[in-house]
Design a protein around this motif. Structure first.
Motif, PDB file in Angstrom:
ATOM      1  N   THR A   9      28.917 -26.492  24.808  1.00  0.00           N
ATOM      2  CA  THR A   9      27.618 -26.966  25.284  1.00  0.00           C
ATOM      3  C   THR A   9      26.877 -27.614  24.118  1.00  0.00           C
ATOM      4  OG1 THR A   9      26.379 -24.962  24.747  1.00  0.00           O
ATOM      5  CG2 THR A   9      27.518 -24.982  26.870  1.00  0.00           C
ATOM      6  N   ALA A  11      24.179 -26.637  22.891  1.00  0.00           N
ATOM      7  CA  ALA A  11      23.700 -25.559  22.021  1.00  0.00           C
ATOM      8  C   ALA A  11      24.716 -25.249  20.924  1.00  0.00           C
ATOM      9  CB  ALA A  11      23.408 -24.298  22.837  1.00  0.00           C
ATOM     10  N   ASP A  12      26.000 -25.372  21.234  1.00  0.00           N
ATOM     11  CA  ASP A  12      27.047 -25.066  20.256  1.00  0.00           C
ATOM     12  C   ASP A  12      26.943 -25.973  19.033  1.00  0.00           C
ATOM     13  OD1 ASP A  12      27.895 -23.217  22.109  1.00  0.00           O
ATOM     14  OD2 ASP A  12      29.536 -24.448  22.841  1.00  0.00           O
ATOM     15  N   LYS A  31      16.635 -19.279  16.331  1.00  0.00           N
ATOM     16  CA  LYS A  31      15.575 -19.612  17.289  1.00  0.00           C
ATOM     17  C   LYS A  31      14.264 -19.831  16.551  1.00  0.00           C
ATOM     18  CE  LYS A  31      13.202 -19.863  21.110  1.00  0.00           C
ATOM     19  NZ  LYS A  31      13.061 -21.176  21.688  1.00  0.00           N
ATOM     20  N   TYR A  38      16.711 -23.363  22.586  1.00  0.00           N
ATOM     21  CA  TYR A  38      17.298 -22.478  23.574  1.00  0.00           C
ATOM     22  C   TYR A  38      16.761 -21.082  23.314  1.00  0.00           C
ATOM     23  CZ  TYR A  38      20.478 -26.399  24.126  1.00  0.00           C
ATOM     24  OH  TYR A  38      20.990 -27.646  24.343  1.00  0.00           O
ATOM     25  N   SER A  39      16.853 -20.218  24.312  1.00  0.00           N
ATOM     26  CA  SER A  39      16.383 -18.847  24.136  1.00  0.00           C
ATOM     27  C   SER A  39      17.288 -18.106  23.158  1.00  0.00           C
ATOM     28  CB  SER A  39      16.357 -18.113  25.479  1.00  0.00           C
ATOM     29  OG  SER A  39      17.681 -17.879  25.927  1.00  0.00           O
ATOM     30  N   GLN A  41      18.589 -15.306  23.667  1.00  0.00           N
ATOM     31  CA  GLN A  41      19.695 -14.758  24.452  1.00  0.00           C
ATOM     32  C   GLN A  41      20.801 -15.804  24.649  1.00  0.00           C
ATOM     33  OE1 GLN A  41      16.467 -14.630  25.313  1.00  0.00           O
ATOM     34  NE2 GLN A  41      15.947 -12.465  25.457  1.00  0.00           N
ATOM     35  N   GLN A  42      20.409 -17.053  24.912  1.00  0.00           N
ATOM     36  CA  GLN A  42      21.402 -18.123  25.086  1.00  0.00           C
ATOM     37  C   GLN A  42      22.120 -18.394  23.762  1.00  0.00           C
ATOM     38  OE1 GLN A  42      22.740 -19.499  27.555  1.00  0.00           O
ATOM     39  NE2 GLN A  42      23.571 -21.452  26.883  1.00  0.00           N
ATOM     40  N   ARG A  45      24.637 -15.641  23.256  1.00  0.00           N
ATOM     41  CA  ARG A  45      25.828 -15.821  24.093  1.00  0.00           C
ATOM     42  C   ARG A  45      26.743 -16.893  23.516  1.00  0.00           C
ATOM     43  NH1 ARG A  45      22.179 -14.864  28.305  1.00  0.00           N
ATOM     44  NH2 ARG A  45      21.716 -17.058  28.587  1.00  0.00           N
ATOM     45  N   ARG A  46      26.152 -17.997  23.077  1.00  0.00           N
ATOM     46  CA  ARG A  46      26.962 -19.092  22.535  1.00  0.00           C
ATOM     47  C   ARG A  46      27.600 -18.699  21.206  1.00  0.00           C
ATOM     48  NH1 ARG A  46      29.122 -21.024  26.235  1.00  0.00           N
ATOM     49  NH2 ARG A  46      30.033 -22.488  24.742  1.00  0.00           N
TER      50      ARG A  46
END
Length: 109
Positions: A9, A11-12, A31, A38-39, A41-42, A45-46
């Motif tokens: 994505t 974000a990566d 962050k 992005y949050s 949490q996101q 995950r990433r």
């Protein structure tokens, strides 16, 4: 040019860029300090997914570091769809062959 796998994505790329510039980071720090929209949490995950793919390494306590493969991806030397390294010399040879009268693809690579 980067060769992102279908699993990646936007974000990566931001996470890898942050880690490349800052050496280490946690999702909360990325962050708070990074240009990552992005949050937490996101981002977390990433980071876990990037660690599964060996583009980053989890150091513990939520801290990550970019790996050599992560740097190669950022430099456009690793295709994360096929997990192959791109050899600049072979691309130069292909371009040379096209100029020797073989069929050309219009300059596209």
């Amino acid at each position: 040019m980067r060769y992102a796998g279908g699993w990646m994505t936007a974000a990566d790329d931001r996470i890898l860029e942050y880690l490349s510039e800052n050496e280490t980071g946690s999702p909360a720090k990325m962050k708070r300090e990074g240009p990552i929209r992005y949050s937490r949490q996101q981002i977390n995950r990433r980071c876990k997914r990037l660690a599964e793919e060996d583009l980053v390494r989890h150091l513990g306590n939520g801290v990550y570091i970019i790996t050599d493969d992560g740097e190669a991806y950022l430099d456009g030397r690793l295709d994360t769809e096929n997990w192959t390294y791109i050899d600049d010399d072979s691309e130069a040879v292909e371009a040379q062959d096209s100029s020797n009268g073989e069929a050309s693809n219009g300059g596209a690579t």
